[in-house]
Scaffold this active site. Structure first.
Site, PDB file in Angstrom:
ATOM      1  N   HIS A   6     -27.524  35.444  -5.448  1.00 45.36           N
ATOM      2  CA  HIS A   6     -27.063  34.784  -6.569  1.00 45.36           C
ATOM      3  C   HIS A   6     -27.099  33.375  -6.396  1.00 45.36           C
ATOM      4  O   HIS A   6     -27.191  32.896  -5.025  1.00 45.36           O
ATOM      5  CB  HIS A   6     -25.702  35.167  -7.042  1.00 45.36           C
ATOM      6  CG  HIS A   6     -24.460  34.727  -6.234  1.00 45.36           C
ATOM      7  ND1 HIS A   6     -24.058  35.692  -5.624  1.00 45.36           N
ATOM      8  CD2 HIS A   6     -24.083  33.652  -5.838  1.00 45.36           C
ATOM      9  CE1 HIS A   6     -23.134  35.212  -4.575  1.00 45.36           C
ATOM     10  NE2 HIS A   6     -22.903  33.835  -4.777  1.00 45.36           N
TER      11      HIS A   6
HETATM   12  P1  TYD Z   1     -19.661  38.089  -5.277  1.00 48.74           P
HETATM   13  O1  TYD Z   1     -19.616  36.358  -5.298  1.00 48.74           O
HETATM   14  O2  TYD Z   1     -20.634  38.372  -6.248  1.00 48.74           O
HETATM   15  O3  TYD Z   1     -19.904  38.351  -3.702  1.00 48.74           O
HETATM   16  P2  TYD Z   1     -21.157  38.334  -2.952  1.00 48.74           P
HETATM   17  O4  TYD Z   1     -22.151  37.292  -3.344  1.00 48.74           O
HETATM   18  O5  TYD Z   1     -20.938  38.066  -1.638  1.00 48.74           O
HETATM   19  O6  TYD Z   1     -21.863  39.812  -3.013  1.00 48.74           O
HETATM   20  O7  TYD Z   1     -18.470  38.617  -5.488  1.00 48.74           O
HETATM   21  C1  TYD Z   1     -18.097  39.958  -5.628  1.00 48.74           C
HETATM   22  C2  TYD Z   1     -16.861  40.180  -6.545  1.00 48.74           C
HETATM   23  O8  TYD Z   1     -15.703  39.404  -6.053  1.00 48.74           O
HETATM   24  C3  TYD Z   1     -17.014  39.818  -7.926  1.00 48.74           C
HETATM   25  O9  TYD Z   1     -16.844  40.947  -8.729  1.00 48.74           O
HETATM   26  C4  TYD Z   1     -16.303  38.727  -8.236  1.00 48.74           C
HETATM   27  C5  TYD Z   1     -15.385  38.686  -7.183  1.00 48.74           C
HETATM   28  N1  TYD Z   1     -14.492  37.665  -6.433  1.00 48.74           N
HETATM   29  C6  TYD Z   1     -13.531  36.906  -6.887  1.00 48.74           C
HETATM   30  O10 TYD Z   1     -12.635  37.579  -7.879  1.00 48.74           O
HETATM   31  N2  TYD Z   1     -12.974  35.514  -6.680  1.00 48.74           N
HETATM   32  C7  TYD Z   1     -13.825  35.323  -5.518  1.00 48.74           C
HETATM   33  O11 TYD Z   1     -13.640  34.020  -5.045  1.00 48.74           O
HETATM   34  C8  TYD Z   1     -15.224  35.532  -5.199  1.00 48.74           C
HETATM   35  C9  TYD Z   1     -16.019  35.061  -4.199  1.00 48.74           C
HETATM   36  C10 TYD Z   1     -15.451  36.809  -5.675  1.00 48.74           C
END
Ligand code: TYD
Length: 142
Positions: free
Chosen positions: A57
């Site tokens: 992302h």
């Molecule tokens: P995401 O940022 O998509 O993780 P990655 O890019 O590492 O795969 O986040 C995964 C899940 O965690 C998503 O449902 C949102 C939640 N999340 C939070 O609630 N707070 C946060 O600070 C972060 C980074 C993620």
């Protein structure tokens, strides 16, 4: 910072202070001093199964410092035109990531802990999760 125009050249590895001590080393990080933003949020990623990938992302506004607090992983940055892969494996180094950069995270070692210092609170609306949408955002695709 206009995140539609940012490039991977604006992202760089920052050498953090390392306070050597026979009792164990210490790295302090002061928001706005050791990195170019004030820290509003931290999160960490751990227990990543072998072969798994994270990331995939971009953010419209968020600035981040990404640290391998333990173990190692690879972070590949992409501004729509160019890509660059960084292997992080030292707890006293952080990769500064400007907004408007797509990132893929993989090659997590066993026990790897990714520590992220972030400039903003969590905001789902700040994410671009579709790569085609990212390319359009960056003006790389109609
Ligand atoms: P995401 O940022 O998509 O993780 P990655 O890019 O590492 O795969 O986040 C995964 C899940 O965690 C998503 O449902 C949102 C939640 N999340 C939070 O609630 N707070 C946060 O600070 C972060 C980074 C993620």
């Amino acid at each position: 910072m206009n995140s539609r125009k940012t490039t991977i050249d604006e992202c760089n590895v920052i050498d953090l202070r390392k306070i050597h001590d026979p009792r164990g080393n210490l790295t302090p990080i002061e928001g706005g001093q050791d990195l170019p933003f004030d820290i509003k949020r931290i999160y960490y990623l751990y227990d990543v199964p072998s072969g798994e990938s994270r990331g995939a992302h971009a953010h419209k506004a968020l600035q981040q410092l990404v640290i391998a607090a333990n173990g190692s992983f690879t972070i590949t940055l992409d501004d729509g035109l160019n890509k660059k892969a960084f292997t992080l494996n030292r707890p006293y180094q952080g990769l500064y990531v400007v907004p408007g950069i797509w990132r893929d995270l993989d090659d997590f070692s066993s026990g790897a802990v990714l520590l992220c210092l972030a400039s903003e609170h969590y905001d789902a609306a700040d994410y671009i999760r579709d790569y085609d949408e990212f390319l359009k955002y960056k003006g790389c695709k109609e």
